[in-house]
Design an enzyme around this catalytic site. Sequence first.
Site, PDB file in Angstrom:
ATOM      1  N   HIS A  18     -37.824  79.577  -8.469  1.00  0.00           N
ATOM      2  CA  HIS A  18     -38.710  80.102  -9.517  1.00  0.00           C
ATOM      3  C   HIS A  18     -38.268  81.505  -9.916  1.00  0.00           C
ATOM      4  O   HIS A  18     -38.181  81.840 -11.100  1.00  0.00           O
ATOM      5  CB  HIS A  18     -40.168  80.163  -9.019  1.00  0.00           C
ATOM      6  CG  HIS A  18     -40.764  78.840  -8.696  1.00  0.00           C
ATOM      7  ND1 HIS A  18     -41.401  78.610  -7.497  1.00  0.00           N
ATOM      8  CD2 HIS A  18     -40.838  77.684  -9.394  1.00  0.00           C
ATOM      9  CE1 HIS A  18     -41.849  77.369  -7.475  1.00  0.00           C
ATOM     10  NE2 HIS A  18     -41.517  76.781  -8.617  1.00  0.00           N
ATOM     11  N   LYS A  42     -55.808  68.906  -6.639  1.00  0.00           N
ATOM     12  CA  LYS A  42     -54.623  69.142  -5.834  1.00  0.00           C
ATOM     13  C   LYS A  42     -54.959  70.104  -4.693  1.00  0.00           C
ATOM     14  O   LYS A  42     -55.451  71.195  -4.928  1.00  0.00           O
ATOM     15  CB  LYS A  42     -53.529  69.743  -6.718  1.00  0.00           C
ATOM     16  CG  LYS A  42     -52.167  69.772  -6.111  1.00  0.00           C
ATOM     17  CD  LYS A  42     -51.148  70.206  -7.169  1.00  0.00           C
ATOM     18  CE  LYS A  42     -49.748  70.082  -6.663  1.00  0.00           C
ATOM     19  NZ  LYS A  42     -48.768  70.507  -7.654  1.00  0.00           N
ATOM     20  N   ARG A  91     -34.158  70.808 -12.197  1.00  0.00           N
ATOM     21  CA  ARG A  91     -33.274  70.734 -11.041  1.00  0.00           C
ATOM     22  C   ARG A  91     -32.437  69.466 -11.049  1.00  0.00           C
ATOM     23  O   ARG A  91     -31.327  69.456 -10.531  1.00  0.00           O
ATOM     24  CB  ARG A  91     -34.091  70.760  -9.739  1.00  0.00           C
ATOM     25  CG  ARG A  91     -34.800  72.069  -9.481  1.00  0.00           C
ATOM     26  CD  ARG A  91     -35.716  71.941  -8.305  1.00  0.00           C
ATOM     27  NE  ARG A  91     -36.706  70.898  -8.634  1.00  0.00           N
ATOM     28  CZ  ARG A  91     -37.678  70.513  -7.846  1.00  0.00           C
ATOM     29  NH1 ARG A  91     -37.814  71.030  -6.659  1.00  0.00           N
ATOM     30  NH2 ARG A  91     -38.534  69.580  -8.223  1.00  0.00           N
ATOM     31  N   SER A 128     -41.140  73.776  -3.835  1.00  0.00           N
ATOM     32  CA  SER A 128     -42.296  74.282  -3.089  1.00  0.00           C
ATOM     33  C   SER A 128     -42.690  73.316  -1.985  1.00  0.00           C
ATOM     34  O   SER A 128     -43.065  73.732  -0.883  1.00  0.00           O
ATOM     35  CB  SER A 128     -43.475  74.515  -4.035  1.00  0.00           C
ATOM     36  OG  SER A 128     -43.195  75.581  -4.909  1.00  0.00           O
TER      37      SER A 128
END
Length: 149
Positions: A18, A42, A91, A128
């Site tokens: 990030h 979440k 990514r 993450s």
Amino acid sequence: MKKKALFSGTFDPFTIGHYALVKRALCVADEIIIAVGINSGKKTFFSLEERMENIKNIYVKEKRVKIKSYDTLTIDFAKKSGVDFILRGIRNISDFEYEKNMADINYKLSGIETVFLFSEPEYGYVSSSLVRELINHKKDISNLIPTIK
């Protein structure tokens, strides 16, 4: 004319990937809002306050980066914030497929463009969720998160 970008995510936690993306994006944006999303569906590892504080500490000397939280649709927050574009990192091909669909619907709803930056090769594997897993197993993550300057 100043260009303002929105970089949104849960950032649970904010990784070196990030950080690298924001650093590179400051070449094309005059201001970047790092928007920490609140998603009631979440469960996060770190609290909103911890995530916000961590990111603020990383960018304490960078006046072009603002840190905010939001609990709406990202596109609604983007419109409210008056951004010129949404910043997203890619990514791999899975990221691209998901992000392209989001960019298409966001543009259709608002006319706000999404700008994609590919991750640097050395950070392509960093996520993450990977960092959280390593934390759970008490592994060293110091090379996966930005150092506070």
